[in-house]
Motif scaffolding. Structure first.
Motif, short mmCIF file in Angstrom:
data_model
loop_
_atom_site.label_atom_id
_atom_site.label_comp_id
_atom_site.label_asym_id
_atom_site.label_seq_id
_atom_site.Cartn_x
_atom_site.Cartn_y
_atom_site.Cartn_z
N LEU A 96 -39.06 6.03 -59.41
CA LEU A 96 -38.26 6.65 -60.68
C LEU A 96 -39.38 8.25 -60.47
O LEU A 96 -38.36 9.27 -60.25
N GLN A 97 -40.80 8.54 -60.11
CA GLN A 97 -41.59 10.17 -59.98
C GLN A 97 -40.67 10.54 -58.77
O GLN A 97 -40.26 11.44 -59.16
N ALA A 151 -38.10 9.68 -57.02
CA ALA A 151 -36.51 9.78 -56.72
C ALA A 151 -36.28 10.93 -57.09
O ALA A 151 -35.43 12.17 -56.49
N LYS A 152 -37.06 11.40 -58.95
CA LYS A 152 -37.08 12.54 -59.24
C LYS A 152 -36.94 14.08 -57.94
O LYS A 152 -36.44 14.97 -58.19
N THR A 153 -37.53 13.48 -56.68
CA THR A 153 -38.34 14.57 -55.74
C THR A 153 -36.85 15.04 -54.78
O THR A 153 -36.85 16.30 -54.82
N LYS A 154 -36.05 14.08 -54.55
CA LYS A 154 -35.39 14.05 -53.64
C LYS A 154 -35.71 14.58 -52.88
O LYS A 154 -34.83 14.63 -51.96
N CYS A 202 -34.28 0.87 -64.63
CA CYS A 202 -34.14 1.66 -63.20
C CYS A 202 -32.83 2.09 -63.04
O CYS A 202 -32.81 2.83 -62.59
N PHE A 206 -31.75 4.93 -65.55
CA PHE A 206 -32.24 6.31 -64.88
C PHE A 206 -31.98 6.44 -63.91
O PHE A 206 -31.21 8.26 -63.55
N TYR A 207 -31.79 6.31 -62.79
CA TYR A 207 -30.08 6.38 -61.59
C TYR A 207 -28.73 7.35 -61.33
O TYR A 207 -28.93 8.53 -61.30
N ASN A 227 -29.39 10.54 -63.82
CA ASN A 227 -29.37 11.69 -63.58
C ASN A 227 -29.44 12.26 -61.94
O ASN A 227 -29.57 12.47 -61.01
N ILE A 255 -28.38 10.73 -59.17
CA ILE A 255 -29.11 10.24 -58.03
C ILE A 255 -29.36 8.74 -56.69
O ILE A 255 -28.75 7.61 -57.86
#
Length: 324
Positions: free
Chosen positions: A186-187, A189-192, A208, A211-212, A215, A217
């Motif tokens: 998840l960390q 994924a935040k950076t994309k 999870c 989260f996706y 956000n 993502i």
């Protein structure tokens, strides 16, 4: 006729299944002896290709004390003696153990009743039962100790490719998941910065997924997939636990990996599995993954992974068992 024994966890049972499948190709249906505890029944109770399956009411002794330990030992000895009836009924000549506590009765029975006895040790840290019984085995198979090929399904080799740069990541924490690996996924994924393939495990899937979605993502996330090869073949780099079967599937696919060992594995064997590969300069190991761990060169590692394992691991082992 041959007995395959052992299990408790998927790492042991995947080897049992691989050897059973190879024996089936040769027209041989082995007998399975395992435990009613652990995962043995879930894997094999309804599985085909066996002459017969027996699940004893036995459990491990390592983490038990006092009367519980004595009771477990008594059960193992009792069922070990009872294996004579199974051996006689099926005219058993050879016993192949994949280790784990459920291997104990048939392994002791093999020694007591003078059957040819073989052991497969999956890990770089030998399990207590295998260490105890090793002197009585006709042959111990091990990739870590004796450079035997590790049984892996052919498709991991067939879909192998050399990875040049990291664009797609796959996170593998096993069927139940690994919160530490999931948190790292998840960390990242935040950076994309990367395409994400994420096996969350059943227990952490909803968190999870939330989260996706929240956000926005895009990621290929799922609880568990028994046929991971299609997912793995898309990835350029993997973040994974270091169970032996998983490690050698990744190796066979030439997928460079960062291993985050499960810290409570017996004998810390996942750490030693990963360290064996890292010491060859062919993998990465951490107990606390960070974003900087993804800033690595992978092309030479991916190229050289092809020399670590070889096809036909099951065939070579069965050839050895059937000799003489």
């Amino acid at each position: 006729m041959i007995v395959i024994t052992g299990g408790g966890t998927g790492g042991h049972l995947v080897i049992a299944k691989a050897i059973k499948t190879e024996l089936n190709k040769r027209g041989i249906k082995p007998v399975f002896i395992g435990s009613s505890y652990g995962q043995d029944k879930a894997w094999f109770e309804n599985d085909y290709g066996w002459e017969e399956k027996y699940f004893f009411d036995t459990s491990g002794v390592v983490n038990k004390k006092g009367l519980s330990k004595l009771n477990s030992l008594f059960n193992i000895i009792n069922f070990g003696l009872k294996t004579k009836q199974i051996f006689d009924k099926h005219k058993i000549q050879k016993v192949f153990s994949v280790g784990g506590y459920s291997a104990a009765p048939a392994s002791f029975g093999a020694i007591l009743f003078r059957k040819e006895f073989f052991i497969h040790e999956q890990n770089a840290y030998m399990g207590r039962l295998n260490k105890l019984l090793k002197p009585f085995a006709k042959r111990v198979f091990s990739t870590f100790f004796y450079n035997d090929p590790y049984p892996v399904r052919d498709e991991f080799f067939e879909y192998a490719r050399v990875r040049k740069e990291i664009k797609t990541l796959i996170f593998l924490g096993g069927s139940q998941g690994a919160k530490q690996i999931n948190d790292f996924a998840l960390q990242v994924a935040k950076t994309k910065k990367y395409k994400i393939i994420h096996q969350t495990g059943k227990l952490d899937y909803e968190r999870c997924e939330k989260f996706y979605k929240e956000n926005q993502i895009e990621a290929d996330y799922f609880a568990f997939d028994k046929n991971l090869i299609q997912k793995i073949s898309q990835a350029d780099f993997c973040i994974s636990r270091a169970g032996a079967s998983t490690l050698f599937e990744l190796v066979s696919n030439q997928l460079p990996s960062l291993f985050v060992p499960y810290p409570y594995a017996a004998g810390n064997h996942q750490y030693y599995n990963a360290k064996w590969l890292v010491d060859k300069g062919l993998g990465f190991l951490t107990t606390n993954p960070k974003l900087s761990d993804l800033d690595v060169k992978i092309d030479i590692i991916s190229q050289n992974l092809k020399d670590i394992n070889h096809k036909n691991g099951s065939k070579i082992i069965v050839d050895e068992i059937l000799k003489g």
